[in-house]
Each structure stands twice: as C-alpha cells, then as structure tokens.
Write an enzyme that holds these catalytic residues in place. Structure first.
Site, PDB file in Angstrom:
ATOM      1  N   TYR A 149     -70.831  60.568  -0.984  1.00 13.41           N
ATOM      2  CA  TYR A 149     -71.852  61.613  -1.138  1.00 13.41           C
ATOM      3  C   TYR A 149     -73.257  61.005  -1.197  1.00 13.41           C
ATOM      4  O   TYR A 149     -74.151  61.413  -0.437  1.00 13.41           O
ATOM      5  CB  TYR A 149     -71.548  62.447  -2.369  1.00 13.41           C
ATOM      6  CG  TYR A 149     -72.262  63.777  -2.437  1.00 13.41           C
ATOM      7  CD1 TYR A 149     -73.115  64.197  -1.420  1.00 13.41           C
ATOM      8  CD2 TYR A 149     -72.088  64.637  -3.527  1.00 13.41           C
ATOM      9  CE1 TYR A 149     -73.773  65.409  -1.483  1.00 13.41           C
ATOM     10  CE2 TYR A 149     -72.738  65.856  -3.599  1.00 13.41           C
ATOM     11  CZ  TYR A 149     -73.588  66.231  -2.582  1.00 13.41           C
ATOM     12  OH  TYR A 149     -74.241  67.434  -2.657  1.00 13.41           O
TER      13      TYR A 149
ATOM     14  N   GLU B 207     -79.173  61.290   5.405  1.00 10.47           N
ATOM     15  CA  GLU B 207     -79.896  62.506   5.776  1.00 10.47           C
ATOM     16  C   GLU B 207     -81.395  62.356   5.509  1.00 10.47           C
ATOM     17  O   GLU B 207     -82.232  62.693   6.359  1.00 10.47           O
ATOM     18  CB  GLU B 207     -79.344  63.687   4.974  1.00 10.47           C
ATOM     19  CG  GLU B 207     -77.912  64.072   5.324  1.00 10.47           C
ATOM     20  CD  GLU B 207     -77.315  65.044   4.332  1.00 10.47           C
ATOM     21  OE1 GLU B 207     -78.081  65.812   3.710  1.00 10.47           O
ATOM     22  OE2 GLU B 207     -76.077  65.045   4.152  1.00 10.47           O
TER      23      GLU B 207
END
Length: 234
Positions: A154, A161
């Site tokens: 994660y 991103e």
C-alpha cells in the site's frame, strides 16, 4: 474494491455467483498478465523506459474494468458502500487516465514501476481472495497474503502514484492540460495544475485512515482464523 460474496439470498443465485467468480477470475488473469509483461520488459531492456508501452493496453483495460465494481454495489450484487468503492476506483482510474495516459513524462520515473508492481501484486491476491471465497475454497495462505502484504504494498503504491503526479506537473503547467482560462463563455476558470496539488495534499488525511483501517481488518480476520483453529483442536 473487488466483487466479494454477499451473504444475502441474491448472492446465492448460481448465475450471480458464477458472474462474481468469473469477474474476479478475469481480473486476476489481467493483473497477472500485466505483471508478467512488466517483468519481461525489464528483463529484456534493463530499463524502465518503454515499460508503459509494454503494459499500456492491459493497464487501461483492466483498471477501467474496476468501474463495474461501483455498478455491482449500486445494483445490490455486493454490500459494499457505493461511495467508498466509487472513491477508491475513481482515484485509480484518475491516475491511469488523467496522469499516466495523458502525460508521457509521468511514465519515465521510478514512480510508475512502483505503482505498477504494487497494484499488480495487490490485485492478483485480492481478486483471488474474493473468487476463492465465493467458491468456499479459500486457503489460509491467500487470506494471510491478503491481510499482510498490504503493509508494504500500500505505501509503495501510494508513493508511486504521488511520484507520477509530481513528475507530470511541469508538462501539465506548460501545456495547460485540461485547464480552462478566462475569458470564456462559461465565465469559469479551472487549473488542472493546481488541482493536482490539491489531489496530492488529499493523500495526507486519507492514506493513514485507509491504511490503519486495513490493520484493523487484519487483526480481526486473522484473530478469527486463530480462534477457529483453537476450537478445532479442542
């Protein structure tokens, strides 16, 4: 959020169950294909240059397919929140289409392979989890992976991103991409460049909430597994 089993009578309909299993299985295959394509490219070229081109079609198709998950929630095939599912899907679709697809400069930094491998591994495990769970064939190892690997994957995905968004900023600003300037008939202006800063800042409050929520889910799920194993031994 992938399609997961619903305890309602509707989910027990064999046609709906079959659809849920097939949907998740197709996504497992799609994300696995993406991972293989990425590994083959990197092994051949020893460079991240051109990595996007190697996975472009798979990434665009299978990430966009996630939009169906919002539909599944809306029509009652699954019991997940339409709002939460929509938010999670929209954020991924935004990065894929709004950043990586639209701004070639965002693909040629370490952020892209980071998000690609983090997403691929996460999705193969998660979609496998839901497909096997629907068939009542879920092994402990898949459940353990589902609620353990996120600890590393994660943060890696989020880092990727943010790096892709950050690297897109100079191009977005120079080309005024997706921006609307005054004067115009709508008498309204919008700067996609500054909007991206808002998006990046939004990660600060949202990421910790989702991340620690998963820790709570991990503790709850694995504790239930341990309790079940203890009862069997008695």
């Amino acid at each position: 959020m992938p399609v997961k089993p619903d305890s309602s009578a509707k989910a027990k309909n064999p046609f709906i169950t079959g659809y849920i299993v097939v949907y998740n299985a197709v996504l497992v295959a799609g994300w696995a294909l993406m991972g293989v394509q990425a590994v083959l490219h990197l092994s051949r070229t020893k460079s991240i240059q051109g990595l996007y081109n190697a996975v472009e079609m798979s990434l665009l198709v299978f990430q966009t397919c996630a939009v169906m998950e919002v539909v599944h929630c809306a029509v009652g095939l699954v019991r997940s929140s339409v709002f939460l599912t929509g938010f999670q899907v929209a954020s991924r679709v935004f990065v894929v289409w709004g950043i990586v697809y639209s701004v070639p400069e965002s693909r040629n930094n370490i952020g892209f392979p980071l998000l690609l491998f983090a997403w691929s591994i996460t999705e193969v495990i998660r979609y496998s989890f839901y497909a096997l769970n629907e068939l009542n064939l879920l092994p402990f190892i898949v459940k353990w992976l589902r609620y353990t690997l996120f600890i590393v994957l994660y943060p890696l995905g989020v880092t990727g991103e943010l790096l892709c968004i950050w690297s897109s900023l100079p191009t977005v600003k120079a080309k005024k991409l997706y921006s609307l300037e005054l004067p115009n008939q709508l008498n309204f202006s919008f700067s996609f460049y500054y909007y991206l800063f808002v998006v990046m800042l939004a990660y600060i409050p949202i990421f910790p909430q989702l991340y620690f929520h998963m820790f709570g889910q991990r503790k709850k799920t694995l504790a239930a597994v341990a309790e079940g194993a203890t009862k069997k031994q008695r």
